[in-house]
Write a protein that holds these residues in place. Sequence first.
Motif, PDB file in Angstrom:
ATOM      1  N   UNK A  35      62.761  25.235  10.395  1.00 39.86           N
ATOM      2  CA  UNK A  35      62.431  23.847  10.053  1.00 39.86           C
ATOM      3  C   UNK A  35      60.950  23.602   9.770  1.00 39.86           C
ATOM      4  N   UNK A  36      60.102  24.594   9.992  1.00 39.31           N
ATOM      5  CA  UNK A  36      58.671  24.414   9.767  1.00 39.31           C
ATOM      6  C   UNK A  36      57.952  24.019  11.050  1.00 39.31           C
ATOM      7  N   UNK A  37      56.656  24.049  10.959  1.00 40.01           N
ATOM      8  CA  UNK A  37      55.806  23.791  12.123  1.00 40.01           C
ATOM      9  C   UNK A  37      55.923  22.355  12.627  1.00 40.01           C
ATOM     10  N   UNK A  38      56.298  21.440  11.763  1.00 38.55           N
ATOM     11  CA  UNK A  38      56.386  20.037  12.140  1.00 38.55           C
ATOM     12  C   UNK A  38      57.684  19.645  12.823  1.00 38.55           C
ATOM     13  N   UNK A  39      58.537  20.610  13.123  1.00 37.72           N
ATOM     14  CA  UNK A  39      59.802  20.295  13.794  1.00 37.72           C
ATOM     15  C   UNK A  39      59.521  19.520  15.084  1.00 37.72           C
ATOM     16  N   UNK A  40      60.311  18.485  15.373  1.00 35.48           N
ATOM     17  CA  UNK A  40      60.069  17.738  16.621  1.00 35.48           C
ATOM     18  C   UNK A  40      60.165  18.659  17.854  1.00 35.48           C
ATOM     19  N   UNK A  41      59.235  18.493  18.770  1.00 34.49           N
ATOM     20  CA  UNK A  41      59.235  19.323  19.980  1.00 34.49           C
ATOM     21  C   UNK A  41      60.511  19.106  20.791  1.00 34.49           C
ATOM     22  N   UNK A  42      61.111  17.921  20.696  1.00 38.93           N
ATOM     23  CA  UNK A  42      62.378  17.656  21.384  1.00 38.93           C
ATOM     24  C   UNK A  42      63.479  18.578  20.863  1.00 38.93           C
ATOM     25  N   UNK A  43      63.422  18.905  19.563  1.00 37.73           N
ATOM     26  CA  UNK A  43      64.398  19.823  18.975  1.00 37.73           C
ATOM     27  C   UNK A  43      64.244  21.215  19.590  1.00 37.73           C
ATOM     28  N   UNK A  44      63.005  21.632  19.785  1.00 33.96           N
ATOM     29  CA  UNK A  44      62.752  22.936  20.405  1.00 33.96           C
ATOM     30  C   UNK A  44      63.251  22.939  21.846  1.00 33.96           C
ATOM     31  N   UNK A  45      62.940  21.885  22.587  1.00 32.10           N
ATOM     32  CA  UNK A  45      63.393  21.799  23.983  1.00 32.10           C
ATOM     33  C   UNK A  45      64.910  21.856  24.049  1.00 32.10           C
ATOM     34  N   UNK A  46      65.589  21.098  23.186  1.00 35.44           N
ATOM     35  CA  UNK A  46      67.055  21.095  23.185  1.00 35.44           C
ATOM     36  C   UNK A  46      67.608  22.482  22.845  1.00 35.44           C
ATOM     37  N   UNK A  47      66.994  23.146  21.859  1.00 37.09           N
ATOM     38  CA  UNK A  47      67.453  24.489  21.480  1.00 37.09           C
ATOM     39  C   UNK A  47      67.275  25.481  22.615  1.00 37.09           C
ATOM     40  N   UNK A  48      66.270  25.251  23.449  1.00 37.51           N
ATOM     41  CA  UNK A  48      66.023  26.137  24.596  1.00 37.51           C
ATOM     42  C   UNK A  48      66.877  25.756  25.804  1.00 37.51           C
ATOM     43  N   UNK A  49      67.542  24.601  25.725  1.00 35.79           N
ATOM     44  CA  UNK A  49      68.377  24.150  26.847  1.00 35.79           C
ATOM     45  C   UNK A  49      67.570  23.572  27.992  1.00 35.79           C
ATOM     46  N   UNK A  50      66.405  23.000  27.675  1.00 35.11           N
ATOM     47  CA  UNK A  50      65.557  22.403  28.711  1.00 35.11           C
ATOM     48  C   UNK A  50      65.160  20.994  28.271  1.00 35.11           C
ATOM     49  N   UNK A  51      64.598  20.244  29.186  1.00 35.08           N
ATOM     50  CA  UNK A  51      64.114  18.907  28.871  1.00 35.08           C
ATOM     51  C   UNK A  51      62.703  18.938  28.321  1.00 35.08           C
ATOM     52  N   UNK A  52      62.313  17.799  27.783  1.00 36.68           N
ATOM     53  CA  UNK A  52      60.979  17.670  27.202  1.00 36.68           C
ATOM     54  C   UNK A  52      59.892  17.911  28.248  1.00 36.68           C
ATOM     55  N   UNK A  53      60.117  17.452  29.484  1.00 34.60           N
ATOM     56  CA  UNK A  53      59.121  17.638  30.546  1.00 34.60           C
ATOM     57  C   UNK A  53      58.884  19.124  30.824  1.00 34.60           C
ATOM     58  N   UNK A  54      59.942  19.920  30.796  1.00 39.08           N
ATOM     59  CA  UNK A  54      59.802  21.362  31.010  1.00 39.08           C
ATOM     60  C   UNK A  54      58.989  21.986  29.885  1.00 39.08           C
ATOM     61  N   UNK A  55      59.235  21.552  28.654  1.00 37.74           N
ATOM     62  CA  UNK A  55      58.460  22.068  27.536  1.00 37.74           C
ATOM     63  C   UNK A  55      56.978  21.776  27.752  1.00 37.74           C
TER      64      UNK A  55
END
Length: 193
Positions: A35-55
């Motif tokens: 998705x590129x560098x601008x992908x929402x960080x929430x998307x990364x957290x969800x893909x990792x199976x963790x919450x935004x706070x953990x990220x």
Amino acid sequence: MTEPADPRPTRAPRRDAALRRDALIAAATECFTTHGYGVPLETIAAAAGVGRATLYRNFPDRAALALAIFSRGADRFEAMLDPALPIMETIEQLVRAGAQSMTLLARIAAELHLDTANIGRFVELRERMERILTPTLIAAQARGEVADDVSPHDLLLTIRMASTLVQPYMAEAEVSAQLGAALRLLLNGLRPR
């Protein structure tokens, strides 16, 4: 008067924390690639199976996450290097192993806006790669494969240039032919005169 030492033993991060960090790095690699560098960080957290706070506990910002990806790549390079191998074989091995990382680096670099601190961290990462390559370069120079005035920076630049030739759509035979031709040309420029 000195403070008494903390009686609690220091511990390595818990295994589950390390696994979450690894999952975040893997998810960020995939998301940045797709998705590129601008992908929402929430998307990364969800893909990792963790919450935004953990990220955010693991990576204070997007650049720190990108640095972790590339630092992991440097770890892999360091583990696979064998200074006894001929330099052409070493470069080809590193190019093949790092093709995805180099593509991702180019994609991220096009969108990256760095502050002074993060620029310094990327410089440190480049310097680390140069330190990793130094024993291999010294061994190649001792064997007469590379001129004595070639620096670790020159060798890293050679690897980066050769990496641009490997594209995901290429068949294995084409990759081998491209790398073979390019490395012969590049190494003729590195050999003693």
